[in-house]
Design a protein around this motif. Structure first.
Motif, short mmCIF file in Angstrom:
data_model
loop_
_atom_site.label_atom_id
_atom_site.label_comp_id
_atom_site.label_asym_id
_atom_site.label_seq_id
_atom_site.Cartn_x
_atom_site.Cartn_y
_atom_site.Cartn_z
N SER A 52 -2.74 -5.17 -4.32
CA SER A 52 -2.11 -6.38 -3.78
C SER A 52 -2.34 -6.54 -2.28
O SER A 52 -2.34 -7.67 -1.77
CB SER A 52 -0.60 -6.34 -4.05
N SER A 55 0.51 -8.74 -11.41
CA SER A 55 0.85 -9.18 -10.06
C SER A 55 2.35 -9.36 -9.85
O SER A 55 2.85 -9.16 -8.74
CB SER A 55 0.15 -10.50 -9.73
N ALA A 79 2.70 -12.84 -0.01
CA ALA A 79 4.07 -12.67 -0.50
C ALA A 79 5.06 -12.51 0.65
O ALA A 79 6.17 -13.07 0.62
CB ALA A 79 4.14 -11.46 -1.44
N LEU A 139 4.74 -8.25 -6.37
CA LEU A 139 5.08 -9.40 -5.53
C LEU A 139 6.60 -9.57 -5.42
O LEU A 139 7.11 -9.89 -4.33
CB LEU A 139 4.45 -10.67 -6.11
N MET A 170 -2.78 -10.55 -1.36
CA MET A 170 -1.58 -11.00 -2.05
C MET A 170 -0.31 -10.55 -1.35
O MET A 170 0.67 -11.31 -1.26
CB MET A 170 -1.59 -10.48 -3.49
N ALA A 171 -0.30 -9.31 -0.85
CA ALA A 171 0.91 -8.78 -0.21
C ALA A 171 1.26 -9.57 1.04
O ALA A 171 2.42 -9.92 1.27
CB ALA A 171 0.70 -7.30 0.13
N SER A 224 7.55 -15.64 -3.26
CA SER A 224 6.60 -14.53 -3.10
C SER A 224 5.59 -14.49 -4.23
O SER A 224 4.40 -14.26 -4.00
CB SER A 224 7.36 -13.19 -3.03
N GLY A 237 1.71 -15.18 -3.59
CA GLY A 237 0.79 -14.09 -3.91
C GLY A 237 -0.26 -14.49 -4.93
O GLY A 237 -1.45 -14.17 -4.78
#
Length: 318
Positions: free
Chosen positions: A75, A227, A84, A231, A80-81, A105, A109
């Protein structure tokens, strides 16, 4: 593997129990009621949340790496992190309702993941590992820049936003534990059931298709399911990076495994790792608490370099 998993589960349980009695406050000198309040209202939800966060990050990393055929996918490296965290910061600053923090989030993400995959696909017909990581890291850097702009716009919320930037388990409550725990269990059950398909995907799209698995159809579904837990966890903790890479890759360094045993062991080791790291962070220089995300970075980067050296630079064990 079953015996190995049981041993790690027992060690994790013991570490969690010990962590309840370790902290910046010495419980032995407190009245029993105050000590119980600290244990059950502050430390217990934090320890339970550490277990869930570690498991969620590690198990998602296993799936990302198999589905995208990229040992560095997780992530954090896919951007993605950071997305988020940006979504959570928008909730904290009042741009969006705070109750929607986990949802913002997840949406942020998944949008970041879609952007990374779309950009990589446009550049090349295949998702080359280096292309995915470069785009993911660049997108994450852009998200961090936007987050800094939010800090400048809303200076009164700087403390809350910085907590998300560094990643912290402080302030964990039973509501966060319940929501994240349920979603992690549901996601884990779905992914474990799809273990056969994931083993075939690990052989390559063409081979998987010849054996009855349509990679183009199942890949996005598996990515979405994998995911959601990290997230949601990040929406409460902030940025906790590299767990999804380090834990499964350390296990694979010592022994190659099929998906299901790797998935289970990664979840257990991830939980144990975060418990230990968080306990050290809140006790090493007490009463000052080092954020969990910072502790993970400090401990994970040397491991990451070790893996790069053993598995890439010198062609170590696969």
């Amino acid at each position: 593997m079953n015996r190995h998993a049981v041993i790690i589960a027992v060690i994790t349980f013991l570490a969690a129990g010990l962590s309840l009695f370790i902290g910046s406050v010495d419980l032995s000198g407190l009245p029993s009621e105050q000590a119980r309040n600290i244990i059950f209202n502050i430390r217990l939800p934090r320890v339970l949340f550490a277990i869930i966060v570690g498991a969620a990050l590690a198990m998602s990393g296993v799936v990302f790496q198999i589905v995208l055929r990229n040992p560095m996918a997780d992530s954090f490296t896919l951007g993605m992190a950071n997305a988020a965290v940006l979504g959570s910061a928008a909730s904290v600053t009042g741009v969006m309702p705070l109750v929607l923090r986990p949802l913002t989030s997840i949406v942020a993400g998944l949008l970041a993941l879609a952007l990374v995959l779309a950009a990589a696909r446009r550049l090349e017909t295949t998702y080359r590992p280096e292309t995915l990581i470069i785009i993911g890291v660049l997108l994450g850097a852009m998200m961090s820049g936007v987050l800094y702009i939010i800090v400048l716009i809303a200076p009164d919320q700087t403390e809350s936003i910085v907590r998300y930037m560094f990643g912290s388990l402080s302030g964990a409550d039973y509501g966060a534990v319940l929501l994240t725990g349920v979603l992690t269990l549901l996601s884990g059950a779905v992914l474990h059931r799809a273990g056969g398909a994931l083993d075939l995907l690990n052989l390559g799209d063409a081979r998987a298709y010849s054996l009855g698995v349509d990679a183009r159809r199942i890949r996005p579904l598996l990515l979405v399911v994998a995911s959601i837990p990290p997230l949601v966890a990040i929406s409460f903790t902030g940025l906790v990076a590299l767990v999804g890479i380090i834990v499964p890759q350390m296990i694979l360094y010592f022994r190659p495994l099929m998906f299901r045993p790797l998935f289970i062991l990664s979840s257990l080791y991830g939980a144990l790792y975060i418990i230990i790291i968080d306990t050290i962070g809140r006790t090493a220089i007490a009463p000052i608490q080092i954020p969990t995300g910072v502790m993970v970075m400090v401990s994970a980067v040397p491991l990451f370099i070790f893996l790069m050296h053993k598995r890439v630079l010198t062609g170590g064990r696969q």
